[in-house]
Design a protein around this motif. Structure first.
Motif, PDB file in Angstrom:
ATOM      1  N   PHE A 471      47.949  58.949  45.823  1.00 52.60           N
ATOM      2  CA  PHE A 471      47.468  57.419  45.291  1.00 52.60           C
ATOM      3  C   PHE A 471      48.149  57.158  44.313  1.00 52.60           C
ATOM      4  O   PHE A 471      48.157  57.545  43.279  1.00 52.60           O
ATOM      5  N   GLN A 472      49.033  56.194  44.594  1.00 51.73           N
ATOM      6  CA  GLN A 472      49.785  55.683  43.537  1.00 51.73           C
ATOM      7  C   GLN A 472      48.960  53.867  43.250  1.00 51.73           C
ATOM      8  O   GLN A 472      48.660  52.660  43.599  1.00 51.73           O
ATOM      9  N   SER A 473      48.833  54.317  41.504  1.00 56.54           N
ATOM     10  CA  SER A 473      48.705  52.388  41.003  1.00 56.54           C
ATOM     11  C   SER A 473      49.552  52.156  39.414  1.00 56.54           C
ATOM     12  O   SER A 473      49.909  52.942  39.201  1.00 56.54           O
ATOM     13  N   ASN A 474      50.574  50.762  40.098  1.00 55.42           N
ATOM     14  CA  ASN A 474      51.122  50.609  38.965  1.00 55.42           C
ATOM     15  C   ASN A 474      50.821  49.054  38.286  1.00 55.42           C
ATOM     16  O   ASN A 474      50.924  48.036  39.031  1.00 55.42           O
ATOM     17  N   LYS A 475      50.826  49.208  37.302  1.00 58.59           N
ATOM     18  CA  LYS A 475      50.357  47.670  37.119  1.00 58.59           C
ATOM     19  C   LYS A 475      51.039  47.449  35.443  1.00 58.59           C
ATOM     20  O   LYS A 475      51.625  48.052  34.846  1.00 58.59           O
ATOM     21  N   GLU A 476      52.531  46.518  36.218  1.00 58.86           N
ATOM     22  CA  GLU A 476      53.693  46.141  34.404  1.00 58.86           C
ATOM     23  C   GLU A 476      53.295  44.618  33.692  1.00 58.86           C
ATOM     24  O   GLU A 476      53.401  43.844  34.804  1.00 58.86           O
ATOM     25  N   ASP A 477      53.856  44.645  33.155  1.00 62.75           N
ATOM     26  CA  ASP A 477      52.949  43.043  32.555  1.00 62.75           C
ATOM     27  C   ASP A 477      54.588  42.976  31.496  1.00 62.75           C
ATOM     28  O   ASP A 477      55.159  43.669  30.508  1.00 62.75           O
ATOM     29  N   PHE A 478      54.732  42.289  31.740  1.00 57.77           N
ATOM     30  CA  PHE A 478      56.697  41.838  31.654  1.00 57.77           C
ATOM     31  C   PHE A 478      56.956  40.402  30.641  1.00 57.77           C
ATOM     32  O   PHE A 478      56.331  39.578  31.063  1.00 57.77           O
ATOM     33  N   VAL A 479      57.057  40.028  29.130  1.00 63.66           N
ATOM     34  CA  VAL A 479      56.954  39.472  28.221  1.00 63.66           C
ATOM     35  C   VAL A 479      58.120  38.996  27.473  1.00 63.66           C
ATOM     36  O   VAL A 479      58.606  39.701  27.105  1.00 63.66           O
ATOM     37  N   PHE A 480      58.126  37.832  28.407  1.00 67.34           N
ATOM     38  CA  PHE A 480      59.784  37.062  26.981  1.00 67.34           C
ATOM     39  C   PHE A 480      59.698  35.910  26.203  1.00 67.34           C
ATOM     40  O   PHE A 480      58.833  35.253  26.862  1.00 67.34           O
ATOM     41  N   GLU A 481      60.165  36.370  25.365  1.00 70.46           N
ATOM     42  CA  GLU A 481      59.845  35.727  24.183  1.00 70.46           C
ATOM     43  C   GLU A 481      61.164  35.016  23.509  1.00 70.46           C
ATOM     44  O   GLU A 481      61.669  35.643  23.386  1.00 70.46           O
ATOM     45  N   GLU A 482      60.697  33.233  22.954  1.00 69.91           N
ATOM     46  CA  GLU A 482      62.163  33.252  22.456  1.00 69.91           C
ATOM     47  C   GLU A 482      61.920  32.698  20.762  1.00 69.91           C
ATOM     48  O   GLU A 482      60.408  32.053  20.810  1.00 69.91           O
ATOM     49  N   PHE A 483      62.848  32.350  20.304  1.00 72.50           N
ATOM     50  CA  PHE A 483      62.408  32.683  18.474  1.00 72.50           C
ATOM     51  C   PHE A 483      62.053  30.597  18.607  1.00 72.50           C
ATOM     52  O   PHE A 483      63.785  30.102  18.570  1.00 72.50           O
ATOM     53  N   ASP A 484      61.434  30.287  18.012  1.00 67.49           N
ATOM     54  CA  ASP A 484      61.076  28.979  17.521  1.00 67.49           C
ATOM     55  C   ASP A 484      61.351  28.876  16.302  1.00 67.49           C
ATOM     56  O   ASP A 484      60.548  28.954  15.428  1.00 67.49           O
ATOM     57  N   TYR A 485      62.693  27.999  16.224  1.00 75.85           N
ATOM     58  CA  TYR A 485      62.343  27.966  14.676  1.00 75.85           C
ATOM     59  C   TYR A 485      62.253  26.340  13.350  1.00 75.85           C
ATOM     60  O   TYR A 485      61.706  27.023  12.182  1.00 75.85           O
ATOM     61  N   ALA A 486      61.844  25.962  14.420  1.00 80.01           N
ATOM     62  CA  ALA A 486      60.894  24.817  13.867  1.00 80.01           C
ATOM     63  C   ALA A 486      59.433  25.187  13.579  1.00 80.01           C
ATOM     64  O   ALA A 486      58.952  24.967  12.286  1.00 80.01           O
ATOM     65  N   SER A 487      59.192  26.021  14.449  1.00 81.88           N
ATOM     66  CA  SER A 487      57.591  26.874  13.916  1.00 81.88           C
ATOM     67  C   SER A 487      57.771  27.603  13.085  1.00 81.88           C
ATOM     68  O   SER A 487      57.073  28.576  13.084  1.00 81.88           O
ATOM     69  N   ASN A 488      59.059  28.090  13.150  1.00 83.94           N
ATOM     70  CA  ASN A 488      59.181  29.494  12.395  1.00 83.94           C
ATOM     71  C   ASN A 488      58.144  30.403  13.296  1.00 83.94           C
ATOM     72  O   ASN A 488      57.670  31.511  13.046  1.00 83.94           O
ATOM     73  N   SER A 489      57.742  31.203  14.774  1.00 85.77           N
ATOM     74  CA  SER A 489      57.467  31.791  15.742  1.00 85.77           C
ATOM     75  C   SER A 489      58.107  32.128  16.849  1.00 85.77           C
ATOM     76  O   SER A 489      59.153  31.035  17.762  1.00 85.77           O
TER      77      SER A 489
END
Length: 826
Positions: A471-489
């Protein structure tokens, strides 16, 4: 040694001659005209005295007590049993001999009215020889053949000392490794890793990279496993059996390794044994850095325009981690044992400070310079454990085993990237370069319940049956982010981010039937599985399901022939299930020019494997010739497609079939006591049939791989080993891989009456371990070269507490645990 060899040849000659009598001629008239009785049989079993391990291929000869003439002879079967037939009444003495063990003589009296005489168990003790004032201690074979597996005795491979299970496998027939420690078994990375017969939390090559070689007793290569094993891995199983002390009271083993350019590793194992309990505690750590370089060339055609990109990169691969394990066995009675084992650990792999320099050419002229500053790491916390029991019934071999297994893993796969446009000198020409990062956070849990029942009908016939639930259970959360120079975040990019839940339940029933008699043995089995697979993509708001029954037959045959020949044949049907990331139905940005997309409709690939092996024994040496054929259907194929946007898209699909037909020749030759040469060569034809995007990718290649190991005991406490590996070129669905070779050497010195051992080794002496190849498709062509750090020098120190001696363990530990239950072979 010479006397033993002549004795064996004489015994074999007499045995073969006796076997040439026609049916019905087991008796002949004597001088008085009375038929002479000649149908009596002597049988027994040979085991190692210290461990009671059955000893196959021991030489057994019987001599007349009156004049010492040879009356018969035979070699023991895999389980140590023997029968010598067609004997007359009289007094005899039985001689049992095996290289590295003291000869044992047993008196035997045969009576006409008693057709069978069972002398019971014959125990052999280890021995030592003195040759020209140099004491030579007998060693086990580095590679041994069993009915369904090939056994690599790690203690005989000093080149791998201070390394991991990957280094041990570098010089093993059927196995290949690359510069990043990735392992393939007969050309495929689709194999299953077991540790002490139980599933590893960490999968495949990652698991093998985590296991210190100094703590391994043996590695079993099972290319055609029986129905008792999980069918996962279309090329078979690699079972790693860890060391465990065999003596009572307290003892331990400590290993420390240090190498040039930041390479450190260590492990320790301690055991405490009493009449009722067997305790074990162990720990290991690793902090390894390996430098490497890459050279990649890509050509893209769009209409009349040819765009060329060349990328150069230097980086450092990191391998870190530590592990703590403990367990106990409790002997409730002489018939019942319960045990528990637990393991916790961390690991981290990464590419630190990797800089990718990419130059883009149009019409042969450089038009763009880009520098990708990349650092990536994959870290995880993992744990596993099992509770098990074994109950033995009155009849020997009649037993019931049960196990409940659990495991889990959490972690982060982080990548930080800065894509910088620069001038020809790689100096930035923009103030706000493109920055992006990603983090994949998997959470995995697995539970297994297993019950195995073994019923022997007699000493030669056995039935095994069992059930397993996974019995196998997997959860994968993939987050991709880009840097915004206007808001510095940092801003999340939902196009490349997702959350996926993956569940898989498998119910299995199996049964095997085995029988062994004089010279011939077989095992037949059948396993059936029902699989329920469900993938839920929250972003797509869709569920992908798969429900199916599968059947996996297995067959193993072995026949001992005259003159020390043995022939083995086997068949198994296996499968390779897709991993979670292969199914994820969303794009993942690998770099600005490459995107990966999973395929939720991907199904398992199925392989039928056939093997035929011929063994010839020459006293302390042997030659083996093995032929094999493997056909894989619905091959999970990696596909590269060039998009209209100039980006390369990577995915997988079940679109091809592949075939392998080949042979392996292995020579294990003792040049003289203490000097042994092991050479192996694999010649095989690989062909692929199918198409990608409507274009045929039918390819075939004839490949050759060769391995050589020279082992020399220079003195009583000094040993030298030289290892060479050659891998020939081969093909894939959309390309080819070039050939390469490398050479390793090591020397080991025993000190302080064998309590302390020092091993010095050099890997890739001539710097020739390079990986290169190419791939091509519609409107694109890729070339690559990878080179890892060479001339790696390492020193390993091993110290034994209270004369720690590794326990050889059972010949065939199963996935439910060792035959005695409990902790298994640690």
């Amino acid at each position: 040694m010479r006397k033993s060899f002549l004795l064996f040849l004489l015994s074999l000659l007499v045995f073969v001659t006796k076997g040439e009598n026609l049916p019905g001629t087991n008796s002949k008239p004597n001088v008085a005209g009375i038929p002479e009785v000649k149908n009596l049989t002597v049988k027994g079993k040979v085991v190692e005295a210290d461990t009671s391990t059955p000893m196959g291929y021991a030489n057994v000869a019987i001599f007349s007590a009156a004049d010492s003439t040879v009356a018969g002879g035979i070699m023991t079967s895999d389980n140590g049993t023997f029968e010598i037939k067609n004997l007359k009444p009289g007094n005899y003495f039985l001689s049992v001999n095996f290289v590295g063990y003291s000869k044992k003589t047993v008196p035997v009296k045969l009576i006409a009215g008693k057709p069978f005489v069972d002398i019971g168990i014959v125990q052999l003790n280890t021995s030592e020889q003195k040759i020209k004032e140099v004491e030579v201690v007998a060693d086990r074979q580095r590679v041994e053949f069993k009915l369904d597996r090939r056994v690599v005795n790690v203690s005989q491979n000093i080149v791998s000392t201070g390394g991991t299970a990957v280094e041990v496998l570098e010089n093993t027939p059927s196995v290949a490794t690359d510069f990043e420690g990735n392992v393939t078994l007969r050309g495929s990375s689709n194999f299953t890793v077991l540790i002490d017969g139980k599933p590893s939390v960490v999968k495949g090559s990652d698991a093998l990279r985590q296991l210190p070689a100094a703590g391994i007793e043996r590695i079993e290569i099972i290319t055609n496993p029986s129905a008792k094993y999980d069918p996962d891995g279309d090329t078979g199983i690699i079972n790693v059996v860890m060391k465990r002390n065999q003596k009572d009271s307290f003892s331990g083993l400590i290993n420390l390794t240090a190498g040039l350019n930041h390479k450190y590793r260590g492990d320790a194992n301690f055991t405490f044994r009493t009449k009722k309990f067997d305790f074990m505690l162990g720990a290991d750590f690793a902090d390894m850095q390996n430098k490497g370089s890459r050279d990649m060339l890509q050509r893209i055609t769009s209409g009349d325009t040819l765009t060329t990109r060349r990328t150069l990169a230097d980086g450092t691969m990191l391998h870190k981690g530590h592990n703590l394990k403990g367990g106990f066995d409790y002997f409730l009675s002489p018939f019942t044992t319960i045990g528990m084992v637990a393991t916790v650990g961390t690991m981290e792999h990464g590419d630190a400070n990797a800089g990718y320099k990419t130059t883009t050419y149009n019409l042969g002229l450089p038009t763009l310079y880009e520098y990708l500053d990349n650092s990536s790491s994959r870290s995880s916390n993992y744990w596993s454990g099992n509770v098990n029991f074994t109950h033995k019934f009155d009849k020997k071999g009649h037993e019931l085993q049960g196990m409940f297994y659990f495991s889990g893993e959490t972690g982060d796969d982080i990548s930080n990237n800065i894509n910088i446009v620069s001038d020809a000198n790689w100096k930035p020409i923009e103030s706000d370069p493109y920055k992006y990062r990603s983090n994949e956070s998997p959470k995995e849990h697995e539970y297994r319940a297993k019950l195995d029942y073994t019923k022997p009908f007699d000493e030669k016939t056995r039935l095994e049956a069992g059930y397993q639930g996974r019995f196998q259970s997997n959860k994968e959360d993939f987050v991709f982010e880009e840097f915004d120079y206007a808001s510095n975040s940092w801003k999340k990019n939902n196009l490349y981010s997702s959350l996926v839940n993956y569940d898989q339940n498998i119910h299995a029933l199996y049964g095997t039937f085995s029988h062994a008699n004089e010279g011939f043995s077989f095992q037949a089995g059948l396993r059936t599985e029902y699989t329920q697979r469900k993938l839920i993509s929250e972003r797509a708001n869709k569920t992908y399901s798969l429900n199916r029954f599968d059947f996996f037959p297995t067959l193993h045959l072995s026949q001992k022939l005259k003159k020390e020949y043995e022939i083995q044949a086997s068949y198994s049907r296996r499968l390779n299930r897709p991993e979670g990331f292969m199914l994820e139905p969303f794009p993942t940005l690998m770099d600005p020019y490459n995107i990966r997309i999973g395929n939720p409709e991907l199904t398992p690939e199925y392989a039928g494997s056939y093997e035929l092996t011929l063994l010839k024994h020459y006293n302390t040496s042997f030659v083996s010739l093995e032929g094999y054929y493997r056909h894989t259907k619905d091959l999970m194929t990696r596909i590269q497609t060039l998009g209209e946007d100039g980006i390369m898209y990577h995915t997988m699909a079940n679109i091809n079939n592949d075939y392998s037909l080949g042979s392996e020749l292995m020579i294990n030759y003792e040049i003289k006591p203490g000097y042994r040469l092991v050479a192996s060569g694999t010649l095989y034809n690989y062909w692929l049939k199918g198409n990608v995007s409507g274009v045929s990718v039918d390819q075939q290649s004839t490949n050759f791989d060769g391995k050589l190991n020279l082992d020399m005991r220079l003195a009583k406490d000094t040993r030298f080993q030289l290892m060479g590996v050659y891998r020939g070129p081969t093909v894939s669905a959309q390309g080819r891989r070039d050939g390469m070779y490398f050479l390793n050497a090591s020397v080991r010195q025993d000190l302080m009456k064998n309590k302390l051992t020092a091993t010095l080794q050099v890997q890739d002496i001539f710097g020739t371990m390079k990986f290169s190849g190419s791939s091509a498709g519609a409107n694109f062509e890729n070339q690559f070269k990878y080179k890892r750090e060479s001339q790696i020098i390492q020193l390993t120190l091993s110290y034994k507490l209270n004369n720690f001696k590794a326990k050889p363990g059972k010949e065939a530990p199963e996935s439910s645990g060792n035959e005695g239950g409990g902790m298994g072979e640690f």
